[in-house]
Design a protein around this motif. Structure first.
Motif, PDB file in Angstrom:
ATOM      1  N   MET A   1      31.383  43.424  42.240  1.00 35.91           N
ATOM      2  CA  MET A   1      31.686  43.029  43.386  1.00 35.91           C
ATOM      3  C   MET A   1      32.666  41.947  43.336  1.00 35.91           C
ATOM      4  O   MET A   1      33.491  42.092  44.402  1.00 35.91           O
ATOM      5  N   VAL A   2      32.789  41.201  42.368  1.00 35.22           N
ATOM      6  CA  VAL A   2      34.097  40.336  42.375  1.00 35.22           C
ATOM      7  C   VAL A   2      35.172  41.045  42.219  1.00 35.22           C
ATOM      8  O   VAL A   2      36.187  40.767  42.984  1.00 35.22           O
ATOM      9  N   ALA A   3      35.264  42.081  41.253  1.00 32.97           N
ATOM     10  CA  ALA A   3      36.509  43.109  41.143  1.00 32.97           C
ATOM     11  C   ALA A   3      36.615  43.598  42.931  1.00 32.97           C
ATOM     12  O   ALA A   3      37.981  43.787  43.171  1.00 32.97           O
ATOM     13  N   THR A   4      35.681  43.908  43.237  1.00 30.68           N
ATOM     14  CA  THR A   4      35.977  44.557  44.557  1.00 30.68           C
ATOM     15  C   THR A   4      36.497  43.752  45.731  1.00 30.68           C
ATOM     16  O   THR A   4      37.304  44.128  46.522  1.00 30.68           O
ATOM     17  N   PHE A   5      36.181  42.514  45.569  1.00 28.08           N
ATOM     18  CA  PHE A   5      36.718  41.177  46.629  1.00 28.08           C
ATOM     19  C   PHE A   5      38.197  41.357  46.329  1.00 28.08           C
ATOM     20  O   PHE A   5      39.171  41.238  47.133  1.00 28.08           O
ATOM     21  N   PHE A   6      38.467  40.948  45.008  1.00 29.29           N
ATOM     22  CA  PHE A   6      39.983  40.798  44.412  1.00 29.29           C
ATOM     23  C   PHE A   6      40.784  42.142  44.806  1.00 29.29           C
ATOM     24  O   PHE A   6      41.924  41.759  45.370  1.00 29.29           O
ATOM     25  N   ARG A   7      40.506  43.197  44.569  1.00 28.22           N
ATOM     26  CA  ARG A   7      41.067  44.538  45.115  1.00 28.22           C
ATOM     27  C   ARG A   7      41.215  44.707  46.413  1.00 28.22           C
ATOM     28  O   ARG A   7      42.282  45.044  46.944  1.00 28.22           O
ATOM     29  N   GLY A   8      40.184  44.162  47.261  1.00 30.61           N
ATOM     30  CA  GLY A   8      40.288  44.218  48.608  1.00 30.61           C
ATOM     31  C   GLY A   8      41.340  43.154  49.265  1.00 30.61           C
ATOM     32  O   GLY A   8      41.852  43.719  50.314  1.00 30.61           O
ATOM     33  N   VAL A   9      41.588  42.301  48.819  1.00 30.59           N
ATOM     34  CA  VAL A   9      42.483  41.347  48.969  1.00 30.59           C
ATOM     35  C   VAL A   9      43.766  41.821  48.672  1.00 30.59           C
ATOM     36  O   VAL A   9      44.797  41.666  49.399  1.00 30.59           O
ATOM     37  N   SER A  10      43.814  42.231  47.539  1.00 33.08           N
ATOM     38  CA  SER A  10      45.131  42.889  47.033  1.00 33.08           C
ATOM     39  C   SER A  10      45.404  43.962  48.041  1.00 33.08           C
ATOM     40  O   SER A  10      46.731  44.122  48.189  1.00 33.08           O
ATOM     41  N   GLY A  11      44.601  45.099  48.241  1.00 36.90           N
ATOM     42  CA  GLY A  11      44.914  45.802  49.443  1.00 36.90           C
ATOM     43  C   GLY A  11      45.612  45.492  50.645  1.00 36.90           C
ATOM     44  O   GLY A  11      46.424  46.040  51.214  1.00 36.90           O
ATOM     45  N   PHE A  12      44.722  44.304  51.163  1.00 33.30           N
ATOM     46  CA  PHE A  12      45.144  43.950  52.407  1.00 33.30           C
ATOM     47  C   PHE A  12      46.634  43.275  52.398  1.00 33.30           C
ATOM     48  O   PHE A  12      47.452  43.721  53.338  1.00 33.30           O
TER      49      PHE A  12
END
Length: 340
Positions: free
Chosen positions: A46-57
């Protein structure tokens, strides 16, 4: 009986049965211990999902390099958290100190008010009995237990989460390699769908937490409840935990409001209920309308079943765990059944 078949004596059969039973017991214990660790891995995902989501944005809005966006995602998150606690930390710390000082007297005040009625006396007598206290202590010690201690768990989650953030495809390909050749494409597709649904769920949950914190803070400030800021932050953070989180967040707010009178406590309780009704029926359905719908009763059942085995992480991560299970069931069973 064929002549080549080996015969066992009664004692040998007993030993074989005992060995099989011992092996099953050991496997169940290993699964129990491993499940707690797997929940930490899920939290890291979930932490990685958050970081990757912000990165994709950032990548979509700026067109910058993926590595640069990923670095900015992790760094900006820690910087923003640091700035938030630096700017708001003094106020929050002051209110937390006041909250810890007021709560004992507030609880005693609530007890005295409840004790004024015969029904309240019976409730307090039953709740304060040695048997009830022992059961409550045992339940709380089980629920709030953790694998490596709270700080150790947080370190493990953050450490693994950063590794997952840096190279998620390496770990995903490792899982796919464990699947037979005929099912590799399906496994890759299922993992992609699991990741997409977790991303949607997390995005919606973070937005809901923010809305709950803002609405609660505004409502408490309008009512005139002291320490409204820290109470709003608690409400927003605990909203991550379905069902039980909002109830836990409401308790200190109502107790503090009782110091100003039953009417204020009633308004605060009504505010928390109203915010949760809005969050459950309007905010979450809108932001997660394309997500796998998880029935609320199923979430409660999962929390009740998992919490005694894994402690607080089971309560916190019951919903994303159910999201994963439902995606797997849909992709591996339901869709194949209808296609077949």
């Amino acid at each position: 009986m064929p002549s080549g078949e080996k015969q066992y004596s009664f004692v040998q059969k007993i030993w074989i049965a005992g060995g099989i039973l011992a092996l099953i017991t050991i496997l169940l214990l290993l699964i129990k211990a491993t499940f707690s660790v797997l929940l930490l891995v899920l939290a890291a995902v979930m932490v990685a999902t958050f970081f990757r989501g912000v990165s994709g944005f950032l990548h979509r809005k700026t067109g910058w390099n993926n590595k640069l966006c990923l670095t900015l995602s992790v760094a900006s998150t820690f910087v923003l958290l640091g700035l938030f606690f630096w700017l708001m930390g003094a106020k929050v710390q002051e209110q937390m100190v006041k909250l810890s000082e007021i709560l004992p007297s507030t609880i005693q005040n609530a007890r005295s008010r409840i004790n004024q009625s015969p029904m309240g006396q019976k409730i307090l007598q039953q709740a304060s009995s040695p048997e009830t206290m022992d059961k409550a202590k045992g339940l709380l010690s089980t629920i709030f237990s953790s694998t490596f201690g709270i700080l150790g768990d947080m370190y493990v989650i953050l450490f693994i989460g950063i590794f997952f953030t840096v190279s998620p495809f390496q770990y995903k390909s490792g899982i796919v390699k464990l699947v037979p050749e005929a099912g590799k494409d399906k496994a890759n597709d299922v993992l992609n769908k699991v990741g997409a649904n977790l991303k949607k769920w997390l995005k919606g949950k973070l937005f809901a937490m923010l809305v709950v914190a803002v609405l609660t803070g505004i409502g408490l400030a309008v009512i005139g409840v002291p320490m409204w800021l820290v109470l709003a932050l608690i409400a927003g953070l605990l909203n991550f935990i379905p069902n039980f989180g909002p109830l836990i967040a409401m308790v200190p707010a109502v107790l503090i409001a009782l110091m100003q009178g039953p009417a204020t406590a009633g308004m605060v309780a009504g505010l928390y209920i109203l915010v949760q009704v809005l969050e459950s029926n309007f905010i979450t359905p809108v932001v997660q309308k394309k997500l796998v719908q998880v029935p609320p009763a199923l979430i409660i059942i999962a929390q009740v079943l998992i919490a005694p085995l894994t402690g607080v992480w089971g309560i916190i991560l019951a919903t994303p765990l159910l999201v994963i299970v439902m995606v797997l069931v849909k992709q591996l069973y339901i869709n194949r059944k209808y296609v077949g």
